[in-house]
Design a protein around this motif. Structure first.
Motif, PDB file in Angstrom:
ATOM      1  N   PHE B 433       0.821  -1.208   0.000  1.00 28.16           N
ATOM      2  CA  PHE B 433       0.000   0.000   0.000  1.00 28.16           C
ATOM      3  C   PHE B 433       0.857   1.260   0.000  1.00 28.16           C
ATOM      4  CE2 PHE B 433      -3.026  -3.178   1.230  1.00 28.16           C
ATOM      5  CZ  PHE B 433      -4.164  -2.768   0.577  1.00 28.16           C
ATOM      6  N   ALA B 434       2.015   1.175   0.681  1.00 25.87           N
ATOM      7  CA  ALA B 434       2.924   2.320   0.639  1.00 25.87           C
ATOM      8  C   ALA B 434       3.383   2.563  -0.797  1.00 25.87           C
ATOM      9  CB  ALA B 434       4.117   2.072   1.547  1.00 25.87           C
ATOM     10  N   LEU B 435       3.725   1.468  -1.492  1.00 24.14           N
ATOM     11  CA  LEU B 435       4.123   1.614  -2.899  1.00 24.14           C
ATOM     12  C   LEU B 435       2.952   2.142  -3.725  1.00 24.14           C
ATOM     13  CD1 LEU B 435       6.196  -1.638  -3.479  1.00 24.14           C
ATOM     14  CD2 LEU B 435       7.045   0.697  -3.402  1.00 24.14           C
ATOM     15  N   GLY B 436       1.749   1.656  -3.412  1.00 24.68           N
ATOM     16  CA  GLY B 436       0.564   2.113  -4.126  1.00 24.68           C
ATOM     17  C   GLY B 436       0.350   3.600  -3.935  1.00 24.68           C
ATOM     18  N   LEU B 437       0.527   4.056  -2.705  1.00 28.03           N
ATOM     19  CA  LEU B 437       0.372   5.490  -2.424  1.00 28.03           C
ATOM     20  C   LEU B 437       1.361   6.289  -3.256  1.00 28.03           C
ATOM     21  CD1 LEU B 437      -0.836   7.753  -0.648  1.00 28.03           C
ATOM     22  CD2 LEU B 437       1.031   7.373   0.939  1.00 28.03           C
ATOM     23  N   LEU B 438       2.591   5.808  -3.266  1.00 27.98           N
ATOM     24  CA  LEU B 438       3.629   6.512  -4.014  1.00 27.98           C
ATOM     25  C   LEU B 438       3.290   6.538  -5.505  1.00 27.98           C
ATOM     26  CD1 LEU B 438       6.226   7.551  -2.703  1.00 27.98           C
ATOM     27  CD2 LEU B 438       7.401   5.817  -4.017  1.00 27.98           C
ATOM     28  N   LEU B 439       2.861   5.385  -5.996  1.00 30.31           N
ATOM     29  CA  LEU B 439       2.495   5.278  -7.414  1.00 30.31           C
ATOM     30  C   LEU B 439       1.373   6.257  -7.739  1.00 30.31           C
ATOM     31  CD1 LEU B 439       2.824   3.603 -10.045  1.00 30.31           C
ATOM     32  CD2 LEU B 439       1.049   2.105  -9.189  1.00 30.31           C
ATOM     33  N   PHE B 440       0.369   6.295  -6.864  1.00 33.06           N
ATOM     34  CA  PHE B 440      -0.759   7.190  -7.110  1.00 33.06           C
ATOM     35  C   PHE B 440      -0.295   8.641  -7.103  1.00 33.06           C
ATOM     36  CE2 PHE B 440      -4.308   9.786  -5.538  1.00 33.06           C
ATOM     37  CZ  PHE B 440      -5.189   9.573  -6.582  1.00 33.06           C
ATOM     38  N   LEU B 441       0.527   9.010  -6.125  1.00 33.95           N
ATOM     39  CA  LEU B 441       0.955  10.405  -6.035  1.00 33.95           C
ATOM     40  C   LEU B 441       1.780  10.807  -7.253  1.00 33.95           C
ATOM     41  CD1 LEU B 441       1.824  10.823  -2.265  1.00 33.95           C
ATOM     42  CD2 LEU B 441      -0.193  11.577  -3.509  1.00 33.95           C
ATOM     43  N   VAL B 442       2.715   9.934  -7.644  1.00 27.09           N
ATOM     44  CA  VAL B 442       3.576  10.282  -8.777  1.00 27.09           C
ATOM     45  C   VAL B 442       2.756  10.410 -10.059  1.00 27.09           C
ATOM     46  CG1 VAL B 442       5.411   9.440 -10.270  1.00 27.09           C
ATOM     47  CG2 VAL B 442       5.666   9.308  -7.800  1.00 27.09           C
ATOM     48  N   THR B 443       1.874   9.435 -10.297  1.00 24.07           N
ATOM     49  CA  THR B 443       1.085   9.521 -11.527  1.00 24.07           C
ATOM     50  C   THR B 443       0.124  10.701 -11.463  1.00 24.07           C
ATOM     51  OG1 THR B 443      -0.418   7.889 -10.619  1.00 24.07           O
ATOM     52  CG2 THR B 443       1.217   7.097 -12.165  1.00 24.07           C
ATOM     53  N   LEU B 444      -0.399  10.981 -10.272  1.00 26.99           N
ATOM     54  CA  LEU B 444      -1.284  12.142 -10.123  1.00 26.99           C
ATOM     55  C   LEU B 444      -0.560  13.416 -10.534  1.00 26.99           C
ATOM     56  CD1 LEU B 444      -4.039  13.193  -8.864  1.00 26.99           C
ATOM     57  CD2 LEU B 444      -2.678  13.754  -6.882  1.00 26.99           C
ATOM     58  N   MET B 445       0.666  13.550 -10.034  1.00 24.60           N
ATOM     59  CA  MET B 445       1.428  14.753 -10.361  1.00 24.60           C
ATOM     60  C   MET B 445       1.668  14.848 -11.871  1.00 24.60           C
ATOM     61  SD  MET B 445       3.980  15.361  -7.251  1.00 24.60           S
ATOM     62  CE  MET B 445       5.340  14.570  -8.031  1.00 24.60           C
ATOM     63  N   LEU B 446       2.117  13.715 -12.438  1.00 24.42           N
ATOM     64  CA  LEU B 446       2.371  13.709 -13.885  1.00 24.42           C
ATOM     65  C   LEU B 446       1.102  14.041 -14.664  1.00 24.42           C
ATOM     66  CD1 LEU B 446       4.622  10.552 -14.236  1.00 24.42           C
ATOM     67  CD2 LEU B 446       5.249  12.882 -14.838  1.00 24.42           C
ATOM     68  N   ASN B 447      -0.020  13.396 -14.273  1.00 21.80           N
ATOM     69  CA  ASN B 447      -1.256  13.601 -15.024  1.00 21.80           C
ATOM     70  C   ASN B 447      -1.722  15.046 -14.947  1.00 21.80           C
ATOM     71  OD1 ASN B 447      -1.206  10.906 -15.445  1.00 21.80           O
ATOM     72  ND2 ASN B 447      -2.737  10.410 -13.912  1.00 21.80           N
ATOM     73  N   VAL B 448      -1.736  15.583 -13.735  1.00 19.95           N
ATOM     74  CA  VAL B 448      -2.265  16.943 -13.581  1.00 19.95           C
ATOM     75  C   VAL B 448      -1.393  17.935 -14.351  1.00 19.95           C
ATOM     76  CG1 VAL B 448      -2.692  18.757 -11.915  1.00 19.95           C
ATOM     77  CG2 VAL B 448      -3.438  16.449 -11.434  1.00 19.95           C
ATOM     78  N   THR B 449      -0.069  17.772 -14.216  1.00 19.55           N
ATOM     79  CA  THR B 449       0.827  18.662 -14.973  1.00 19.55           C
ATOM     80  C   THR B 449       0.567  18.529 -16.468  1.00 19.55           C
ATOM     81  OG1 THR B 449       2.445  17.980 -13.340  1.00 19.55           O
ATOM     82  CG2 THR B 449       3.221  19.413 -15.095  1.00 19.55           C
ATOM     83  N   ALA B 450       0.504  17.280 -16.926  1.00 20.81           N
ATOM     84  CA  ALA B 450       0.350  17.051 -18.363  1.00 20.81           C
ATOM     85  C   ALA B 450      -0.971  17.617 -18.860  1.00 20.81           C
ATOM     86  CB  ALA B 450       0.428  15.562 -18.660  1.00 20.81           C
ATOM     87  N   LEU B 451      -2.037  17.355 -18.111  1.00 23.12           N
ATOM     88  CA  LEU B 451      -3.348  17.831 -18.556  1.00 23.12           C
ATOM     89  C   LEU B 451      -3.374  19.352 -18.589  1.00 23.12           C
ATOM     90  CD1 LEU B 451      -5.558  15.315 -16.580  1.00 23.12           C
ATOM     91  CD2 LEU B 451      -5.308  15.440 -19.055  1.00 23.12           C
ATOM     92  N   TYR B 452      -2.696  19.972 -17.607  1.00 22.29           N
ATOM     93  CA  TYR B 452      -2.638  21.425 -17.571  1.00 22.29           C
ATOM     94  C   TYR B 452      -1.891  21.956 -18.798  1.00 22.29           C
ATOM     95  CZ  TYR B 452      -1.429  26.091 -16.012  1.00 22.29           C
ATOM     96  OH  TYR B 452      -1.269  27.450 -15.950  1.00 22.29           O
ATOM     97  N   ILE B 453      -0.735  21.350 -19.082  1.00 23.63           N
ATOM     98  CA  ILE B 453       0.060  21.804 -20.224  1.00 23.63           C
ATOM     99  C   ILE B 453      -0.739  21.667 -21.517  1.00 23.63           C
ATOM    100  CG2 ILE B 453       2.096  21.332 -21.630  1.00 23.63           C
ATOM    101  CD1 ILE B 453       3.542  20.466 -19.160  1.00 23.63           C
TER     102      ILE B 453
END
Lengths: 423, 462, 286
Positions: B433-453
């Motif tokens: 779950f710790a890895l899952g949290l990390l995965l979610f946070l990293v992809t969230l950051m990438l997605n939000v940045t990408a969608l914004y750009i």
């Protein structure tokens, strides 16, 4: 003409050859990128078809079985030594086989499923007890592989799964026309099995079917409702912005994260049954919702405002306008999006691993709460098995899965072409 | 399946309510002169009655379904002897499982404790009573509410507005599901991750160089806390994603350029959907292909040149993942390149630029933000991709920069830690779950940045 | 046009129709040919698929002159202009017949290279289209791709001189590294002109270069055109008859794909020879 301009054109002409070479190179790179992608696509399909098409056939051995009445207890037909019947029949076919190891090799010719087949025959009709019958039973997976050419007769015996004596028996059986290739029906009608020659995809496809049913029943209405609200009713404010960011982000969240959600919420919190298509369907609903919402919103956007104005103009309420006029026009687009979402859900396996739909399940699920697996997960399970025969089954299962996906996506494309309107 | 039967029964009841409501409305309309004297059309009165009948019952149904099992378990446990009740949570869970299994009729072997057997009987008894009460209550509520709804029908009742309000509320609820999903994801990984970090300090997890959770299977082993330094897992993920991008970006981008700028209409009409087939192939198929065709091929190729290649090399997984991502990069680049106004091309051609010069020097720089956004989304997808790496990449967490060796990834570790038998409190399970949290946070950051750009880019040319 | 019909007919009666060539006669009249022509066009036809957009146009473009092409929307003047540097090649369905020469060479000859042709015939478009790059890179683009310079200082010199010629140097010399898209509309259009002249073309084609600009910016661009005439041959398509009158030496009037009349600008606007020309310049169609 001024001197300067002359030199300009000369300079331009001097560089032309180099520039056209660069142009050609660039164009070639573009073309090779496309060719490369398509080549890969071709290799993928070719290798899977090559590995898998043989699984639709299966080797069968004809046994002459005497259902010896002494072996059967009329009260309990299930308990008789059917395995012994099979072995006896094999021994009678090849009477000169002596010794334990020889005999074991002989018994290895037919599948362990042969005994169950005899059992089924007796249970279905106890009248055959005491008679002699010619029965076709599946050959074992090694023999099947040999018949299909996946095991090479010319490799040295020590490296070969099928030994020389067995080859002799096989040749004899073939000569007597007692070893045949037939269409592999059980691949479509059987559940999973540890024996490749008995394993089928019925259980997995049924599981996938139930799962998709749940997904469709939930995600289509919810997705359409959400899209209608966001597109037709919601005011542009921070709240709808938040919803929108969420939807777009969820569409790109790794599928395995949805699996973690399913594990923590549906299994551990709500206590829904593990490995069940119900939970799989719920997880897939959450996963496909963003796709369906986005597609539905695009479909709603493509309905021109003039239609809404016309309906509002004759005194329809906003809700009536949407239900009577906008939704029917947007429906094909929404349906297309839903089918594409369903196709994605059908091919998805990672979240299902998290919620336990990865177990070895022989029985064919009878409802949404029974333990089940799904077609892609079945592929994953089989791909992990060491037997060569499972590689063939895996490829065949992939072919079935791809056929379903092509069917679904093809329907979506057809729908789009048929109903797409240009306003 | 009595609960689904109950649901069908409720639906039928609502349908009857609809019919009765409509009839009543018609009758009321006739009585007071013409149907026109009604505020709304009769259908709406029917719908309103159906809602009166169905909604409260369905709300109760859902509440009951979610709470029933917890309540029954509580009640059952309270009948057990004290020495069982005082067991720690984990063992108590096992007892509950035993009871449930027994109640469902799956007895594994001869059962042992008469207390548990009694509890199972009591459990079954409670279940039976519960479902009886539930059916009864739902029917009564449905009927009472239906009668109430019917009695309210009068020409002045603003049935349409009320129905529309309900529909609106339903629509709003549906649209908020996205938010609840996100909250659900965060909560479900966050709690377990916090419990993990109580066992393993955050810094050890983020900066530790050794990952071997397998040693922690038995909690009673001495010094068996395992090693939970996730750096090798991160580097493995990064390496495979980087390999994938090295394949996908040039091929995807060049394909998009060729299709957008060079190909004729026919080539485009055929080529684009063909390449997009790659996007529709399930990842498990790619995984199978990577593990059974590509990895052995690379290993044999390496052997021919005397290079030792691991049979679960990062290269095979990365290559195949790259191929999976090609259509993704292609579609986004194609959109983005087509969004560059024709005026840019005209301006460049009019100066005597060749096509490739126009593409390289004008179109690509102009489209760069959009392409970068697309690549970020693709990276997010590569990081989160599971099946290919589960099937083709290894389990051993090597800290290496050699793509011919086996590495492991975040998603592989999540799958291995959670599939199969698990005990819920061990750091091994929680680590997933710790890895899952990390995965979610990293992809969230990438997605939000990408969608914004990408959104900013679109607005620029709109 | 329909709305003002009664008024138009009133005007018809007042002009002496007998001196003018009738509306049905589509032969080109006037001074369509010059001695010492830079470009010559003979029997040019342009087709978009089945549809013919330009019919049998023959005209010369003289050295150091500004030729204005006017006419109602859709009359084919822009299409014809785009034939002159083969911009129509980028449109798949477009087909050009006839002969167009530059300094005696047929530009549609297969030996002519389109890249060097466009280096010789520059073009400025209706809407300013600076590349999303810095001002400097916008100007340097042409010289760089054609390999006109050997060193950075040479390139700097070209950028400066082009901007000076386009009258933009003083306005942008301190911010050459800022994006060209950040300039005002008029500045952007002059930047595009500077970009065109940076490759030292012989002919500059301008497709309604001022239609997206305000009057002050328009005046600046017109000034610039007058200035550039000394060095370049300029063909300008315009909607604005006053502009044609202000900047050009000769004017060509197009109508529905036909070249109706060519004349010295002052003459054409005062004493048109063709009825259609007269209808247009007196405002009977827009």
């Amino acid at each position: 003409m001024s001197q300067k301009q002359k030199t300009t054109i000369e300079k331009v002409n001097k560089g032309l050859a180099r520039r056209y070479r660069a142009e050609k190179r660039f164009k070639f790179m573009g073309l090779s990128a496309i060719v490369l992608s398509l080549t890969f696509l071709g290799i993928l399909f070719a290798s899977i078809t090559y590995n898998g098409y043989t699984a639709f056939e299966q080797s069968w051995v004809q046994l002459h079985v005497f259902f010896d009445p002494e072996l059967f207890d009329a009260k309990n037909l299930l308990r008789a030594d059917y395995d012994g019947l099979v072995k006896k029949s094999l021994r009678e076919t090849f009477p000169d086989v002596k010794g334990r190891s020889q005999k074991r090799k002989l018994y290895g010719l037919v599948s362990s499923g042969a005994a169950y087949q005899l059992q089924d025959m007796v249970v279905a009709d106890s009248g055959i007890i005491g008679t002699s019958q010619k029965v076709w039973v599946p050959a074992s997976d090694d023999i099947d592989m040999l018949m299909k050419g996946h095991i090479d007769r010319t490799t040295p015996e020590s490296d070969r799964l099928v030994k020389d004596v067995q080859l002799g028996w096989i040749d004899q059986l073939i000569k007597e026309d007692r070893l045949q290739m037939r269409f592999n029906r059980s691949f479509f009608t059987a559940g999973d099995s540890r024996e490749p020659e008995l394993a089928g995809i019925r259980g997995a496809t049924t599981g996938s079917f139930y799962m998709l049913l749940i997904t469709l029943l939930l995600s289509f209405p919810i997705g359409v409702a959400a899209a209608v609200y966001l597109e037709e009713f919601a005011k542009k404010n921070r709240w709808t912005d938040l919803i929108e960011v969420n939807i777009n982000n969820l569409a790109a969240v790794p599928s395995i994260v949805f699996g973690l959600l399913g594990l923590a919420v549906f299994l551990n919190f709500f206590g829904l049954p593990r490995s069940s298509p119900l939970v799989g369907g719920l997880v897939m609903t959450l996963m496909t919702l963003p796709t369906i919402i986005i597609a539905s919103r695009i479909a709603l956007q493509s309905v021109p405002p003039s239609i809404r104005e016309a309906a509002l103009g004759v005194g329809a309420s906003k809700m009536q306008t949407v239900i009577h006029h906008v939704l029917p026009l947007a429906f094909p687009g929404m349906l297309t999006g839903t089918i594409i979402g369903m196709a994605r859900a059908l091919g998805e396996s990672a979240p299902l691993l998290m919620i336990g739909m990865v177990a070895f399940i022989v029985d064919i699920p009878g409802g949404v709460t029974d333990p089940a697996t799904a077609l892609p997960v079945q592929i994953y399970l089989w791909a992990d098995s060491p037997e060569r025969a499972f590689m063939e089954r895996t490829s065949a299962a992939i072919m079935v899965l791809l056929a379903f996906l092509i069917l679904m996506n093809g329907t979506a494309v057809l729908l789009r072409n048929r109903f797409e309107r240009r306003w | 399946m009595s609960s689904s039967l109950l649901l069908v029964f409720l639906l039928v009841l609502s349908a009857i309510a609809f019919h009765l409501g409509r009839r009543k409305a018609l009758a009321v309309g006739r009585a007071s002169g013409s149907p026109r004297s009604l505020h709304s059309r009769p259908v709406y009165y029917g719908a309103l009655t159906a809602l009166w009948c169905g909604l409260p019952a369905i709300v109760l149904f859902v509440l009951w379904q979610t709470l029933e099992s917890t309540v029954i378990v509580r009640l059952t446990l309270s009948t057990l002897p004290d020495e069982i009740r005082s067991l720690p949570d984990a063992s108590l869970g096992l007892v509950v499982n035993d009871i449930k299994n027994l109640a469902a009729g799956n007895s594994f072997g001869g059962i042992k404790d008469p207390a548990i057997e009694a509890a199972a009987n009591y459990y079954r008894h409670l279940q039976d009573i519960g479902s009886l009460i539930q059916s009864g209550a739902l029917t009564v509520i449905g009927l009472v509410a239906m009668v109430l709804g019917l009695s309210r029908i009068s020409p002045k009742l603003r049935a349409r507005n009320q129905v529309e309000t309900v529909v609106r509320v339903v629509l709003i609820t549906c649209s908020t599901i996205a938010i609840f999903t996100t909250i659900g994801i965060i909560l479900s990984v966050l709690f377990e991750a916090i419990r993990f970090f109580q066992h393993v300090p955050l810094t050890d997890f983020l900066f530790g160089l050794k990952w071997s959770p397998q040693t922690a299977i038995r909690s009673d082993q001495v010094g068996s806390s395992g090693a939970f330094g996730a750096v090798p897992v991160f580097t493995g993920t990064l390496m495979i994603s980087a390999l994938a991008m090295m394949v996908a970006v040039p091929i995807g981008l060049m394909s998009a350029i060729y299709l957008a700028e060079y190909a004729g209409k026919k080539v485009r009409a055929v080529g684009k959907p063909l390449i997009e087939i790659l996007a529709g192939i399930p990842t498990v198929v790619y995984g199978f292909f990577a593990a059974l065709v590509v990895a052995p091929f690379i290993r044999d190729l390496g052997a021919r040149f005397g290079i030792s290649v691991s049979s679960e090399s990062a290269l095979a997984a990365g290559l195949i993942m790259g191929i999976m991502i090609i259509p993704f990069i292609m579609s986004i680049s194609d959109d983005v390149i087509n969004a560059v106004p024709q005026a840019m091309r005209d301006g460049s051609y009019a100066l005597g630029a060749t096509k490739s010069e126009t593409v390289r020097l004008v179109l690509l720089p102009a489209a760069l933000p959009g392409i970068v956004g697309g690549i970020l989304l693709a990276v997010s997808r590569a990081i989160g991709e599971t099946m290919i790496v589960v099937m083709a990449a290894g389990l051993s967490a090597n800290l290496t920069a050699n793509p011919l060796q086996a590495v492991t990834t975040v998603t592989v570790q999540i799958v291995t830690l959670l599939v199969g038998d698990q005990e819920f409190d061990s750091p091994k399970t929680l680590a997933a779950f710790a890895l899952g949290l990390l995965l979610f946070l990293v992809t969230l950051m990438l997605n939000v940045t990408a969608l914004y750009i990408v959104r900013k880019y679109r607005e620029q040319y709109e | 046009m329909g709305l003002y019909r009664p008024f138009a007919e009133l005007q018809n009666m007042t002009t002496s129709e007998s001196q003018l060539i009738s509306r049905d006669d589509r032969q080109t009249v006037g001074e369509q040919f010059v001695e010492d022509a830079r470009m010559t066009c003979r029997d040019v036809n342009v087709f978009y698929g089945e549809k013919q957009a330009v019919q049998n146009v023959s005209i010369d473009i003289g050295r150091h002159e500004v030729l204005a092409m006017i006419g109602p929307s859709g009359c084919g003047k822009s299409t014809f202009l785009r034939c002159l540097n083969r911009m129509n090649d980028t449109i798949d369905i477009c087909r050009v017949t006839g002969e167009i020469t530059l300094d005696g060479n047929n530009i549609y000859d297969k030996n002519i290279d389109i890249v060097s042709l466009r280096a010789l015939i520059g073009m400025v478009f209706q809407k300013p289209n600076p590349f999303p790059k810095s001002i400097y890179d916008n100007i340097a683009y042409g010289p760089t791709i054609h390999g006109l310079t050997d060193s950075n200082s040479e390139l700097d010199a070209i950028v400066e001189s082009s901007l000076v010629k386009a009258g933009l140097w003083d306005e942008v010399k301190d911010r050459l590294d800022q994006p060209g898209t950040g300039l005002s509309g008029g500045q952007q259009q002059r930047l595009c002109i500077a970009r065109a002249i940076a490759v030292e073309p012989e002919v500059i084609l301008m497709d309604e270069p001022c239609s997206a600009l305000d009057p002050i910016a328009t005046a600046k661009v017109e000034e610039l055109i007058a200035e550039l005439r000394r060095q370049y041959t300029i063909v300008i398509v315009t909607h604005n008859m006053q502009q044609a009158a202000r900047v050009s030496q000769r004017t060509a009037y197009f109508h529905l794909g036909d070249l109706i009349e060519v004349g010295y600008t002052d003459k054409l606007f005062t004493t048109p020879r063709h009825q259609l020309t007269e209808d247009y310049i007196t405002g009977r169609f827009g």
